[in-house]
Design an enzyme around this catalytic site. Structure first.
Site, mmCIF file in Angstrom:
data_model
loop_
_atom_site.group_PDB
_atom_site.id
_atom_site.type_symbol
_atom_site.label_atom_id
_atom_site.label_comp_id
_atom_site.label_asym_id
_atom_site.label_seq_id
_atom_site.Cartn_x
_atom_site.Cartn_y
_atom_site.Cartn_z
ATOM 1 N N VAL A 115 -0.065 4.674 5.499
ATOM 2 C CA VAL A 115 -1.364 4.078 5.801
ATOM 3 C C VAL A 115 -1.305 3.143 7.004
ATOM 4 C CG1 VAL A 115 -2.175 4.281 3.433
ATOM 5 C CG2 VAL A 115 -0.967 2.226 4.136
ATOM 6 N N SER A 137 -4.058 2.729 -18.692
ATOM 7 C CA SER A 137 -5.392 3.129 -18.208
ATOM 8 C C SER A 137 -5.817 4.512 -18.691
ATOM 9 C CB SER A 137 -5.414 3.093 -16.671
ATOM 10 O OG SER A 137 -4.451 3.993 -16.144
ATOM 11 N N LYS A 161 -8.043 4.878 -7.192
ATOM 12 C CA LYS A 161 -8.478 5.878 -8.155
ATOM 13 C C LYS A 161 -9.817 6.491 -7.744
ATOM 14 C CE LYS A 161 -6.069 3.660 -12.015
ATOM 15 N NZ LYS A 161 -6.203 2.941 -13.303
ATOM 16 N N GLY A 193 0.824 -1.198 0.000
ATOM 17 C CA GLY A 193 0.000 0.000 0.000
ATOM 18 C C GLY A 193 0.859 1.247 0.000
ATOM 19 N N PRO A 194 0.246 2.404 -0.183
ATOM 20 C CA PRO A 194 1.005 3.661 -0.223
ATOM 21 C C PRO A 194 1.598 3.999 1.136
ATOM 22 C CG PRO A 194 -1.358 4.070 -0.308
ATOM 23 C CD PRO A 194 -1.193 2.599 -0.432
ATOM 24 N N THR A 203 3.462 -0.661 8.879
ATOM 25 C CA THR A 203 4.414 -1.049 9.928
ATOM 26 C C THR A 203 3.745 -1.115 11.292
ATOM 27 O OG1 THR A 203 6.206 -0.026 8.668
ATOM 28 C CG2 THR A 203 6.608 -0.465 10.995
#
Length: 851
Positions: A391, A741, A784, A387-388, A394
């Protein structure tokens, strides 16, 4: 140099005047040469001489200070020593000088001085035979000094007494030192008449005392002068042994000495055998090895290394390496483990308190606990949170460890480019050490911890190997039960370790490594989730970090929502936490100033005679300080992000696409313009090959369907590219862009340009196109959609086959957005323009039957 009486020195010798010490026969001394006379002697005699005779010079002790040396020759000592120059070393710094290594041969008496310049040369008379220093056992057969010792009973007793004193002195020294052991052997092999000179040159004596020994030509007189010096040295050593600090075990152990060194474990104690075992480090290490409860292969290796350690002298470098290896083997948790907390209800409460949202991760942890209740010997899963940034990947791993009641250890893999960091170095290398996996197990002390492999997607590769390939064995449940570190060289069981890897993207992870992990996607947060996380976790944490309380600072939810929408635009919450920290710092200044004002008012009330007026003081702020929109702008400045979507869609040829990045989803504007030209297509914005091909596809499809959708060029022709150049630009030109995309966005943008119609300002789209006009599915739909929601868009066009991905989107966001699923480009164009995109009706020619 030889005669019937034995070896003789030359009768004419050049004289070297030395002030540094007294050279005695049988001893070797380094002499620094820097006076003019001595320098001339070295240059003319030693450096230019070619025979053995030229290396023999006379050494006379000089009592004059060389700094006050004059051209006049000082008075010379009557007794000197003939010496052989063994080595000559010259240097020019800090001034020209030579250093001589000279070995004393025998005494001589100065008969007469033959010349003084450039260096003194004298006639000498030899006083001793050279055989007593050059032949083992002395000149026994020549009737010399050895014969005199045997004939004279008093001299024999005196030499025996001196020999015993010399043996006693050497026995008080450390026999493990090689020089001392060699000296002890020399005492038995050297002739007795040479001992006074040799020992007088070794023990601590003054130059005056050495001169007395040098002047003692008579052997009996020489023994009598050297014996008190030897006795004094012995008494000094005895006193030193009594007064120095003795280690507690120095007087308890007597080391057995053998040829070549000591027996490294054979220590004989003066106490009982039980206390000896406690004092013996090797025995203690052996007990630890047997009590470590390690597997049979590891135990065999340890006992073998322990056996080698016992036979190895402690002075050997390999002894320390072997001991370090055994210490590590003993400290490893071969059988130590913690008991898992398998209460599912308590685990669910703990995870909910630590983290908001992240339902998929929480469900996976609870599933693991449930299976552990049913099967006790379950192998640890290999999870990968993707994931980014920001978030909470960890922190979720740390919460998992606390939920299970296990030890937690984090291993950062970002930038690691050496496979030895994972598997360790072989013990043949200097400075070898185990890898990070074994070091982590040693640190936590149990064999079932939670290992967090952070940033596994940022591993490097170099000449030292590929660490990603080394992780294949670690992260394979079928292999890691026998993981072999290069340093240990024995298998270690990692099957009970719960490995959790974190990554921002899976594209840089090798396929073989990715196949071994269970990938769990961690998408970005919605604005509502960010607001909830801020009030549950971020604001209390920042208040505590800045020494504030909720009674001093309050941030309403409306203010937090404005911060998330207009001051931060990210998938995680790191920037949001920094903004909250900035607010706390600004409030801390106000609170601190208010405390100072209150203290000043109190001092004014106590000393009103100072004439300080209350009006000069700042009024303390009212508590609590509430941060509204005005205060937010004063502290954080003007908003960083504005809702510019509608403003940028005021001209034809602009459309909004949706893109996925490792930092989360983003909206992306696509702009097109046309000018008169030759039908060329220009693409700008750092586009990759895939996006360039998508642009060619969009142009080709629009040209083939230009009549259907009434698309024209600048002069009204049916071919949009005839006499027209097209420029397609993707803003944020410093950012590299690639991927399929953006195909539907390019088609919509070019269709708007060719038709002159505006695209709806609240529409964003994503999807791959084909040459036949089909819309194919793409990835990252949730990220998105969240990006479009953050930007305030209302209608989203997605591929029809991505309809299943909408289930992952929160229900309240689905309710606020209008999703249009498109199977082909006709559906895309109809949804992107107000009133749809009209299609020209083509009249079919009337067919007349000829039958």
């Amino acid at each position: 140099m030889s005669s019937n009486n034995g070896i003789q020195i030359p009768t004419r010798l050049p004289l070297l005047l030395t002030h540094e010490g007294v050279l005695l026969p049988g001893s070797t001394m380094r002499i620094s040469v820097d006076t003019p006379r001595n320098m001339q002697l070295v240059k003319s005699r030693l450096l230019k001489g070619t025979s053995l005779k030229s290396t023999i010079i006379g050494v006379i002790p000089n009592t004059r200070d060389p700094e006050n040396d004059t051209e006049n020759l000082p008075s010379l000592h009557s007794i000197g020593v003939a010496g052989m120059a063994v080595q000559v070393v010259g240097s020019n710094w800090p001034k020209p000088h030579y250093t001589l290594l000279i070995t004393g041969v025998c005494r001589f008496r100065l008969v007469g001085l033959l010349k003084e310049h450039p260096f003194p040369v004298a006639e000498v008379e030899q006083l001793e035979l050279l055989e007593q220093y050059t032949t083992p056992g002395g000149a026994a057969g020549t009737g010399g000094a050895a014969g005199a010792i045997r004939e004279d009973g008093e001299l024999r007793d005196l030499s025996q007494m001196f020999y015993q004193a010399a043996v006693q002195l050497v026995g008080m020294l450390d026999m493990s030192v090689p020089v001392v052991a060699k000296l002890r052997r020399l005492l038995d092999s050297l002739p007795r008449e040479t001992l006074p000179d040799i020992l007088a040159s070794m023990i601590r004596t003054t130059n005056k005392e050495k001169l007395q020994v040098l002047d003692a030509v008579d052997l009996e007189e020489r023994f009598k002068r050297a014996l008190p010096m030897l006795t004094r040295q012995i008494e000094g050593l005895k006193l030193l042994h009594k007064t120095r600090k003795v280690r507690p075990d120095d007087n308890k152990r007597v080391l057995a000495v053998r040829k070549g060194g000591m027996f490294p474990g054979r220590q004989f104690s003066l106490e009982e055998e039980g206390e000896e075992e406690d004092a013996d480090d090797t025995a203690s290490l052996e007990r630890k090895v047997k009590g470590a409860n390690m597997p049979e292969p590891a135990l065999k290796v340890c006992l073998k290394e322990l056996k080698r350690l016992k036979k190895m002298p402690q002075s050997m470098p390999e002894s320390a390496l072997t001991r370090n290896y055994l210490d590590l083997m003993v400290e490893l948790p071969w059988s130590k483990q913690t008991t898992d907390c398998l209460d599912i209800h308590a685990a669910r409460v703990l995870l909910d308190n630590d983290h908001y949202a992240m339902e998929k991760l929480k469900r996976r942890v609870l599933e693991y606990l449930a299976v552990r209740q049913l099967k006790s010997n379950l192998k640890g899963p290999i999870l990968c949170f993707v994931g980014p940034p920001g978030v909470g990947k960890t922190s979720v791993g740390r919460s998992v460890a606390r939920t299970l009641g296990r030890e937690f250890h984090r291993i950062s893999l970002g930038g690691v480019c050496d496979q030895s960091d994972i598997r360790g170095h072989r013990r043949t290398y200097v400075g070898s050490m185990p890898g990070r996996i074994i070091n982590g197990l040693k640190t936590v002390g149990v064999n079932n911890p939670v290992f967090l492999l952070d940033e596994v997607d940022k591993l490097g590769k170099s000449l030292q190997g590929d660490p990603a390939a080394a992780l294949l064995e670690v992260l394979d449940p079928e292999q890691n039960h026998s993981f072999t570190d290069h340093y240990l060289n024995v298998p270690f069981d990692l099957s009970q370790v719960l490995f959790i890897a974190t990554a921002n993207t899976t594209t840089t992870i090798p396929p073989a490594l990715l196949d071994r992990m269970e990938v769990l996607q961690v998408p970005g947060y919605t604005q509502e989730e960010k607001v909830e996380i801020a009030h549950r976790h971020l604001i209390p944490h920042q208040l505590e970090q800045h020494g504030l309380t909720p009674q001093q600072l309050q941030i309403p939810q409306d203010t937090t929502l404005e911060m998330t929408s207009r001051y931060t635009r990210e998938a995680g919450v790191r920037s949001l936490e920094r903004k909250i920290g900035a607010i706390c710092r600004a409030v801390a200044v106000k609170v601190a100033e208010g405390h100072e004002v209150m203290k000043s008012e109190a001092s004014v009330a106590e000393g009103a005679s100072q004439g300080v007026q209350d009006g000069d003081m700042a009024v303390p702020p009212e508590m609590p300080i509430v941060i509204d929109h005005i205060a937010l702008k004063d502290i954080l400045g003007p908003p960083l992000f504005d809702m510019e979507v509608s403003e940028r869609l005021t001209l034809p040829g602009v459309a909004i696409g949706l893109a996925w990045t490792p930092l989360g989803g983003e909206i992306m504007f696509v702009e097109a313009s046309r000018t008169e030209g030759e039908g060329q297509l220009t693409l700008t914005g750092q586009l990759g090959d895939v996006m360039k091909e998508s642009a060619q596809l969009a142009i080709s499809w629009l040209r083939s369907n230009a009549k259907t959708y009434q698309l024209t060029n600048m002069v009204g022709g049916s071919d949009p590219l005839e006499g027209t150049d097209i420029h397609l630009h993707f803003p944020a030109g410093a950012v590299t862009k690639d991927g399929p995309s953006a195909g539907v966005t390019m088609v919509t943008c070019l269709a708007s340009l060719f038709s002159g119609r505006l695209v709806r300002s609240d529409v964003a789209m994503t999807g791959e196109i084909t040459l036949r006009g089909l819309v194919l599915p793409v990835g990252g739909i949730k990220d998105k959609v969240l990006a479009a929601h953050r930007a305030g868009l209302k209608r989203l066009i997605i591929p029809k086959r991505n309809d299943k991905d909408l289930e992952e989107i929160p229900a309240h966001i689905r309710a606020e957005l209008d999703f249009v699923t498109a199977a082909n480009l006709d559906d895309v164009l109809n949804a992107a323009f107000d009133g749809g995109f009209p299609v020209a009706s083509l009249t079919q020619p009337h067919l007349v039957s000829k039958l």
